[in-house]
Write a protein that holds these residues in place. Structure first.
Motif, mmCIF file in Angstrom:
data_model
loop_
_atom_site.group_PDB
_atom_site.id
_atom_site.type_symbol
_atom_site.label_atom_id
_atom_site.label_comp_id
_atom_site.label_asym_id
_atom_site.label_seq_id
_atom_site.Cartn_x
_atom_site.Cartn_y
_atom_site.Cartn_z
ATOM 1 N N TRP A 230 0.834 -1.203 0.000
ATOM 2 C CA TRP A 230 0.000 0.000 0.000
ATOM 3 C C TRP A 230 0.866 1.250 0.000
ATOM 4 O O TRP A 230 1.861 1.324 0.698
ATOM 5 N N HIS A 232 -0.448 4.164 0.824
ATOM 6 C CA HIS A 232 -0.947 5.025 1.898
ATOM 7 C C HIS A 232 -1.438 4.219 3.086
ATOM 8 O O HIS A 232 -2.270 4.693 3.853
ATOM 9 N N GLY A 233 -0.939 3.010 3.204
ATOM 10 C CA GLY A 233 -1.317 2.189 4.350
ATOM 11 C C GLY A 233 -2.508 1.308 4.034
ATOM 12 O O GLY A 233 -3.386 1.696 3.263
ATOM 13 N N SER A 235 -4.551 -0.302 6.435
ATOM 14 C CA SER A 235 -5.584 -0.502 7.457
ATOM 15 C C SER A 235 -6.903 0.058 6.935
ATOM 16 O O SER A 235 -6.925 0.868 6.000
ATOM 17 N N LYS A 237 -8.755 2.198 8.294
ATOM 18 C CA LYS A 237 -8.755 3.662 8.447
ATOM 19 C C LYS A 237 -7.945 4.333 7.326
ATOM 20 O O LYS A 237 -8.376 5.334 6.760
ATOM 21 N N ASP A 238 -6.781 3.726 6.980
ATOM 22 C CA ASP A 238 -5.952 4.298 5.902
ATOM 23 C C ASP A 238 -6.716 4.308 4.577
ATOM 24 O O ASP A 238 -6.698 5.305 3.844
ATOM 25 N N THR A 241 -9.481 6.831 4.575
ATOM 26 C CA THR A 241 -8.971 8.199 4.493
ATOM 27 C C THR A 241 -8.501 8.536 3.076
ATOM 28 O O THR A 241 -8.789 9.618 2.568
ATOM 29 N N VAL A 242 -7.803 7.590 2.435
ATOM 30 C CA VAL A 242 -7.282 7.908 1.099
ATOM 31 C C VAL A 242 -8.434 8.017 0.094
ATOM 32 O O VAL A 242 -8.393 8.835 -0.830
ATOM 33 N N TYR A 290 1.884 -4.257 4.032
ATOM 34 C CA TYR A 290 1.052 -4.047 5.211
ATOM 35 C C TYR A 290 0.472 -5.384 5.636
ATOM 36 O O TYR A 290 -0.174 -6.072 4.850
ATOM 37 N N ALA A 296 -0.056 -0.863 11.868
ATOM 38 C CA ALA A 296 0.323 0.210 10.948
ATOM 39 C C ALA A 296 1.801 0.225 10.605
ATOM 40 O O ALA A 296 2.236 1.012 9.785
#
Ligand code: HEC
Length: 305
Positions: A230, A232-233, A235, A237-238, A241-242, A290, A296
């Motif tokens: 990833w 931008h992460g 998870s 939540k990541d 958010t993206v 990830y 994270a």
């Protein structure tokens, strides 16, 4: 003429279909058989077609009938030894009266007495159809003035718009009252393999994201969403958010203003469910590995855009 009528009918139906298109996700042109109004369109088309054919046959029969009537009149005139003078048709009479045409014999009476190089002028009246159009628009104008500006019986453009907005707001309030929006706390979102949510997420994905991330999430313009790497992460939540904020400079659109929080949650869960699906022709991994367990913490560095 026939082509014209067929075209007219076609345009009529296309307009109906376009109106449908604007109204909802499932449009007539995108999926004609899936359109709930499809049977209605078919029946209406048949009714129009039948009516059109009936009129066509009727006109043809009338013409044939006319030929017979004329023949009979001619024979009768011949028997009586007088010359047959055809009666002008209804249409011809109508046409003459709405235009107030003068016959050639009458021209002498309405000739004006000037003459320029042999060009002379007839004192014809304005055709009645034209005058009635003018009188009609004056009457219409008066009615309009009274209705819209004097008595305010009907709303003007601005008021009409405001009324529509009001009605739409009332409708929206009613809808929200019966479907209260799901409160979504993106920081505490936990993945759940809920069939209904994933199905809705897939729908959001298919409509908005396929062009860049491909149908199976294998990536093309946008990165592969099925692998463990990833940018931008990885998870929940990541991902949420993206999707919400986008990465505008890299070509990922911020979907926050477009999709509702619920839709973003749905598509986030859907993307999470793609993990490890190994679709064909995947895009090479981008970003950091990830692992769910490792939370994270990025583990390994690979290529990045
Ligand atoms: C116009 C092309 C485009 C569309 C449409 C698009 N994306 Fe993206 N997306 C990208 C690009 C490009 C990136 C990589 C951004 C970067 O390099 O930082 C990206 C990145 C992402 C990421 C982060 C991937 C990672 O490795 O961290 C997610 C998640 C994502 N998109 C989800 C979506 C969803 C969900 C939709 C539809 C609602 C969508 N995208 C629509 C182009 C697009």
């Amino acid at each position: 003429m026939r082509t014209f009528i067929v075209t007219l009918i076609f345009i009529f139906f296309s307009l109906g279909a376009f109106a449908q298109d604007a109204a909802g996700e499932t449009g007539f042109w995108r999926d004609p058989l899936g359109d709930p109004l499809f049977p209605f369109y078919v029946v209406t088309a048949f009714v129009f077609l039948t009516a059109f054919l009936v009129v066509l046959v009727a006109v043809y029969m009338l013409q044939v009938l006319n030929v017979f009537i004329r023949k009979a009149a001619e024979e009768k005139a011949e028997k009586l030894g007088i010359q047959y003078v055809p009666q002008p048709s209804m249409w011809t009479k109508f046409w003459m009266s709405i235009n107030a045409f003068r016959s050639v014999e009458e021209e002498r009476d309405i000739m004006l007495d000037h003459n320029y190089d042999g060009i002379r002028e007839l004192d014809n009246h304005l055709p009645p159809w034209w005058k009635w159009l003018l009188y009609g628009s004056i009457v219409w104008g008066a009615i309009y003035l009274v209705v819209y500006h004097v008595t305010d019986t009907l709303p003007l453009m601005d008021d009409e718009y405001n009324l529509e907005v009001e009605a739409a707001n009332a409708q929206k309030a009613k809808f929200l009252a019966s479907n209260p929006p799901v409160a979504i706390d993106e920081n505490a979102l936990v993945y759940e393999p809920n069939e209904a949510i994933l199905a809705k997420g897939k729908q959001v994905y298919t409509i908005n994201c396929v062009s860049c991330h491909m149908p199976d999430g294998q990536g093309s313009i946008g990165p592969n969403l099925t692998d463990e790497y990833w940018l931008h992460g990885g998870s929940i939540k990541d991902i949420y958010t993206v999707i919400k904020n986008g990465v505008q400079e890299k070509g990922m659109i911020p979907w926050g203003p477009v999709l509702s929080p619920e839709q973003i949650r749905d598509v986030t869960f859907f993307i999470h469910s793609l993990q490890g699906t190994n679709p064909p022709n995947p895009k090479a991994p981008q970003g950091d590995l990830y692992k769910e367990a490792a939370a994270a913490e990025p583990v390994e560095e690979t290529s990045s855009l």
